[in-house]
Design a protein around this motif. Structure first.
Motif, PDB file in Angstrom:
ATOM      1  N   HIS A 143      -9.110 -22.990  -8.111  1.00 54.15           N
ATOM      2  CA  HIS A 143      -9.045 -24.073  -9.200  1.00 54.15           C
ATOM      3  C   HIS A 143      -9.057 -22.954 -10.874  1.00 54.15           C
ATOM      4  O   HIS A 143      -9.148 -24.368 -11.614  1.00 54.15           O
ATOM      5  CB  HIS A 143     -10.413 -23.871  -8.680  1.00 54.15           C
ATOM      6  N   THR A 183      -9.604 -24.832  -3.770  1.00 50.59           N
ATOM      7  CA  THR A 183      -8.889 -25.689  -4.234  1.00 50.59           C
ATOM      8  C   THR A 183      -8.027 -26.025  -3.126  1.00 50.59           C
ATOM      9  O   THR A 183      -7.303 -25.380  -2.415  1.00 50.59           O
ATOM     10  CB  THR A 183      -8.331 -25.465  -5.093  1.00 50.59           C
ATOM     11  N   SER A 206     -10.258 -18.651  -5.509  1.00 53.28           N
ATOM     12  CA  SER A 206     -10.076 -17.643  -6.489  1.00 53.28           C
ATOM     13  C   SER A 206      -9.814 -16.455  -7.223  1.00 53.28           C
ATOM     14  O   SER A 206      -9.947 -15.409  -5.370  1.00 53.28           O
ATOM     15  CB  SER A 206     -11.100 -18.231  -8.023  1.00 53.28           C
TER      16      SER A 206
END
Length: 220
Positions: A143, A183, A206
């Protein structure tokens, strides 16, 4: 050269020269970007906030799905509606697959309890740099949009604060909420891209979170 080739599309000599010039241009652009990036890192190495801001701005935005087609054959182009449709479809995949699983005739759960404890030694910037270097070089990001290649470029500048954060997490037995965010991206499997069922969900986390996870895996 491009104009000449456009006028003489069947000229093999021009085509070869044009191809060589394109390769040379790509290398020149890549080298210029690399030099610019290194200069920005050098100029901001003592300014942590400015450095992280530049790292985030250097990340590429991934191509978005512009339209999909519903079961009613309606074309949807609104971004929010596309997200909602994919979310509804992906959220039901687990349940659909679970219903297809045949339960075993007999199942017994066994719990094993260990009486031994273990100690996790704190890390340092040198270990963190090795972990960052081991990250796979991929364009996919979580993200925050930070690519692994960017982290490798600034590993000397960020290894110390990340080492502090990792040690803090282990000491307090916690994991930053911001790094728990994943995400979900639709990955095209084949055939018509506008059909929702021709995509499968992939969760991207991430790359900073991967540093924490890799270090934990190495310790355990």
């Amino acid at each position: 050269m491009y104009a000449k080739l456009k006028k003489n599309p069947n000229n093999e000599e021009l085509e070869i020269k044009h191809s060589e010039m394109k390769k040379q241009l790509r290398k020149t652009i890549l080298r210029a970007k690399q030099e610019y990036f290194e200069k920005c890192v050098e100029d901001n190495q003592n300014e942590t906030e400015a450095l992280w801001r530049y790292v985030q701005n250097s990340s590429k935005k991934e191509t978005q799905i512009t339209s999909i087609r519903t079961k009613e054959n309606r074309v949807v182009e609104d971004e929010q509606e596309i997200s909602d449709i994919f979310n509804d479809y992906f959220s039901g995949i687990g349940e659909r697959y679970a219903n297809e699983i045949t339960e075993p005739a007999e199942f017994r759960e066994e719990k094993i309890h260990s009486q031994e404890s273990f100690f996790l030694f704190p890390t340092d910037s040198e270990e963190i740099e090795k972990v960052i270097s081991s990250l796979k070089s991929r364009k996919s990001t979580g993200h925050d949009g930070i690519r692994s290649e960017v982290l490798k470029q600034v590993k000397h500048e960020i290894s110390e604060p990340i080492a502090y954060l990792v040690n803090n997490c282990f000491e307090k037995a916690c994991f930053p909420d911001i790094l728990k965010i994943g995400t979900i991206k639709p990955l095209h499997k084949g055939e018509d891209k506008t059909q929702v069922n021709n995509n499968r969900p992939v969760t991207l986390i991430s790359n900073v979170a991967k540093i924490f996870e890799k270090f934990e895996w190495l310790l355990l």
